[in-house]
Write an enzyme that holds these catalytic residues in place. Structure first.
Site, short mmCIF file in Angstrom:
data_model
loop_
_atom_site.label_atom_id
_atom_site.label_comp_id
_atom_site.label_asym_id
_atom_site.label_seq_id
_atom_site.Cartn_x
_atom_site.Cartn_y
_atom_site.Cartn_z
N ASP A 92 4.88 3.59 -0.33
CA ASP A 92 5.21 3.98 1.66
C ASP A 92 6.50 3.26 1.68
OD1 ASP A 92 2.50 4.69 1.88
OD2 ASP A 92 1.92 2.99 2.21
N ASP B 269 -5.36 5.11 -4.08
CA ASP B 269 -4.89 4.40 -3.10
C ASP B 269 -5.10 3.38 -2.76
OD1 ASP B 269 -2.43 4.13 -1.38
OD2 ASP B 269 -1.61 5.50 -0.15
N GLU C 202 -3.83 -2.27 -4.24
CA GLU C 202 -4.16 -3.53 -4.58
C GLU C 202 -4.50 -4.39 -4.16
OE1 GLU C 202 -1.34 -0.51 -3.17
OE2 GLU C 202 -2.52 -1.85 -2.17
#
Length: 398
Positions: free
Chosen positions: A367, A288, A291
């Site tokens: 999310d 997770d 990015e």
């Protein structure tokens, strides 16, 4: 003619930037580009490709978590695809700026794109994945229902959830652990107070027919005495500022550093960090925040000047590497598990990726919220991911 350059707008260069224009027939439609919130047909819209921590995204939020600069065009049964092989921030416009023209371009890097012809959409996608790779066969259990939330803690609660599922005969094959199982939110640690017998918990879950997937964010807490930080610093495996110092940004553990995932030695080292979890029987891992997400910054990511080493030699800045960072993170995880697990099929779940990321990980839509609107949005978003070469994709529901 399937795809014709627009004579009114020749290919343009402006410093490091470039843009390509093509004519847009009134009955042609466009699909793909990864996770894009909104209609599955992109005609009339424009999109930015820049992997972004988009918490609570809604219809029209752009960009999202993944940069897959490939689209499928369809007109009267004829189809083709275009893959812009460029990792910089890029943009695609399907008639939003000019109703009879579509265009694409990037802020830097090479003008390098592939035109992919196919007799039908299926063949276009087959040829695109001939180029970028295909997803490996996942473990069978990964095709079952996977139960996750933020967050199950402590250990007794995890075990209670598993027993309740079985008592109520709710089918499920997987339970996820978010960051609360970790000590002070530091990846590759276990909080001994909240999870006093982690190996025993894994065994009890297995007895109940559950496989465990544990989150391992890519940021490493900047804390001397924390093994991954000490090892990474000794091996010089972290990204650097322009002045040569190690870059540090604030994420869940506080001040954190970020491995050079675009450099093979750093990827190989990262893979070794899973050894203890694999030996305990943890069967999947969730990459997770890759990015990469960074707190306390308006752009929510690392500065563009941060430099990482690359396999071809030398360094590149985040301008060129940001969009591949998540994919290289999941690649490091996948390749590490291949070495540690032998013939056992790895399962990796990633939030951010780039074209070709399907070779290393499944993905999900990030999310969202527990609303009917997000439930509706999940369908075109998942279809877009599938068209973009990501066959193993899901979303949070409930």
């Amino acid at each position: 003619m399937l795809a014709e350059d627009d004579a009114r707008h020749p290919i343009a260069f402006n410093g490091s930037e470039f843009r390509v224009w093509k004519t847009m027939p009134e009955d042609e439609h466009y699909y793909g580009l990864g996770d894009k919130a909104g209609p599955v047909d992109h005609r009339g819209f424009s999109y930015t490709m820049w992997n972004t921590d988009a918490y609570g995204w809604e219809e029209g939020t752009d960009p999202l978590y993944k940069d897959i600069p490939f689209f499928l065009a369809l007109r009267k049964g004829r189809s083709y695809g275009i893959f812009l092989d460029n990792t910089w921030r890029s943009q695609f416009d399907f008639g939003h700026a000019h109703p009879d023209t579509y265009s694409f371009g990037a802020e830097g890097g090479d003008l390098d794109y592939y035109f992919i012809y196919g007799l039908d959409p299926k063949q276009v996608i087959e040829r695109y994945t001939d180029l970028t790779g295909r997803a490996p066969l996942p473990p069978l259990w990964a095709l079952g229902f996977q139960q996750s939330r933020y967050s199950y803690t402590p250990q007794s609660r995890v075990e209670e959830i598993a027993r309740t599922f079985r008592e109520k005969k709710i089918p499920s094959d997987v339970l996820y652990l978010d960051i609360d199982y970790q000590e002070k939110n530091r990846p590759f640690t276990i909080d001994p107070q909240r999870f006093p017998d982690f190996p025993g918990m894994v065994r009890s879950l297995d007895t109940l027919g559950f496989k465990l997937v544990a989150i391992t964010d890519l940021h490493i807490a900047k804390f001397p005495g924390y093994k991954p930080y000490d090892e990474g610093l000794a091996g010089n495996y972290f990204a650097h500022n322009p002045d040569g110092s190690v870059y540090s940004g604030v994420v869940w553990p506080g001040a954190s550093v970020f491995p050079d995932f675009t450099w093979a030695p750093a990827r190989a080292w990262w893979g070794t960090l899973y050894k203890d979890f694999v030996s305990m029987g943890v069967r999947g891992f969730w990459n997770d925040m890759n990015e990469p997400a960074v707190f306390m910054r308006p752009d929510k990511t690392a500065p563009l000047e941060v430099a990482d080493r690359v396999d071809s030699g030398g360094t590149e800045t985040q301008r060129a590497l940001h969009n591949v960072f998540g994919m290289e993170n999941s690649r490091a995880t996948y390749e590490g598990l291949r070495k540690l697990q032998g013939n056992v099929r790895p399962f990796v779940l990633t939030r951010a990726t780039y074209a070709g990321g399907q070779r290393y990980a499944a993905t999900w839509t990030g999310d969202n919220s527990s609303t009917w609107n997000h439930y509706r949005l999940s369908i075109p978003t998942l279809l877009s991911l599938g068209i973009s070469g990501m066959p193993f994709a899901g979303d949070d529901i409930g």
